[in-house]
Design a protein around this motif. Sequence first.
Motif, PDB file in Angstrom:
ATOM      1  N   UNK A 143       0.848  -1.189   0.000  1.00  0.00           N
ATOM      2  CA  UNK A 143       0.000   0.000   0.000  1.00  0.00           C
ATOM      3  C   UNK A 143       0.888   1.245   0.000  1.00  0.00           C
ATOM      4  N   UNK A 144       0.283   2.362  -0.332  1.00  0.00           N
ATOM      5  CA  UNK A 144       1.014   3.624  -0.286  1.00  0.00           C
ATOM      6  C   UNK A 144       1.573   3.848   1.116  1.00  0.00           C
ATOM      7  N   UNK A 145       0.773   3.523   2.123  1.00  0.00           N
ATOM      8  CA  UNK A 145       1.216   3.669   3.509  1.00  0.00           C
ATOM      9  C   UNK A 145       2.343   2.725   3.870  1.00  0.00           C
ATOM     10  N   UNK A 146       2.292   1.488   3.351  1.00  0.00           N
ATOM     11  CA  UNK A 146       3.387   0.536   3.586  1.00  0.00           C
ATOM     12  C   UNK A 146       4.695   1.109   3.074  1.00  0.00           C
ATOM     13  N   UNK A 202       2.456  -2.126  -8.607  1.00  0.00           N
ATOM     14  CA  UNK A 202       2.374  -2.979  -7.422  1.00  0.00           C
ATOM     15  C   UNK A 202       1.988  -2.195  -6.171  1.00  0.00           C
ATOM     16  N   UNK A 203       1.671  -0.925  -6.314  1.00  0.00           N
ATOM     17  CA  UNK A 203       1.281  -0.093  -5.175  1.00  0.00           C
ATOM     18  C   UNK A 203      -0.219   0.208  -5.283  1.00  0.00           C
ATOM     19  N   UNK A 204      -0.946  -0.125  -4.216  1.00  0.00           N
ATOM     20  CA  UNK A 204      -2.403   0.048  -4.181  1.00  0.00           C
ATOM     21  C   UNK A 204      -2.793   0.788  -2.899  1.00  0.00           C
ATOM     22  N   UNK A 205      -4.064   1.095  -2.764  1.00  0.00           N
ATOM     23  CA  UNK A 205      -4.482   1.812  -1.558  1.00  0.00           C
ATOM     24  C   UNK A 205      -4.697   0.855  -0.375  1.00  0.00           C
ATOM     25  N   UNK A 206      -4.957   1.420   0.777  1.00  0.00           N
ATOM     26  CA  UNK A 206      -5.069   0.643   2.019  1.00  0.00           C
ATOM     27  C   UNK A 206      -6.273  -0.289   2.043  1.00  0.00           C
ATOM     28  N   UNK A 207      -7.228  -0.084   1.144  1.00  0.00           N
ATOM     29  CA  UNK A 207      -8.393  -0.960   1.056  1.00  0.00           C
ATOM     30  C   UNK A 207      -8.128  -2.167   0.154  1.00  0.00           C
TER      31      UNK A 207
END
Length: 101
Positions: A22-25, A56-61
């Motif tokens: 995720x973006x946050x990760x 390979x980067x997605x949102x937290x959902x």
Amino acid sequence: MDDFASQIYTQVHQIPHGKVATYGDIAKFAGFPGYARQVGRLMATLPDGSTLPWHRVVNAKGEISLTGLDLQRQRRKLLDEGVEVSDAGRLKLSRYRWDGF
């Protein structure tokens, strides 16, 4: 390139084939917890032809944040790597999430 961008790109480059983060990760792994939006901004402004695995980067959902043709392009890239993604751009983080190691 500033240090923040360099750290983010380094983390994104390390996401293994067939995994997502995720973006946050990515922000957390790079030492910038809480900077998910800035990660998203960097992914959105990559130059054409970039070899960084931005898809390979997605949102937290566990969803692709893009829409329209861009969503379909990211979805196709993930499907090509064996990541199951719904037509709406949803995937199972519990199955495909990279732990950073």
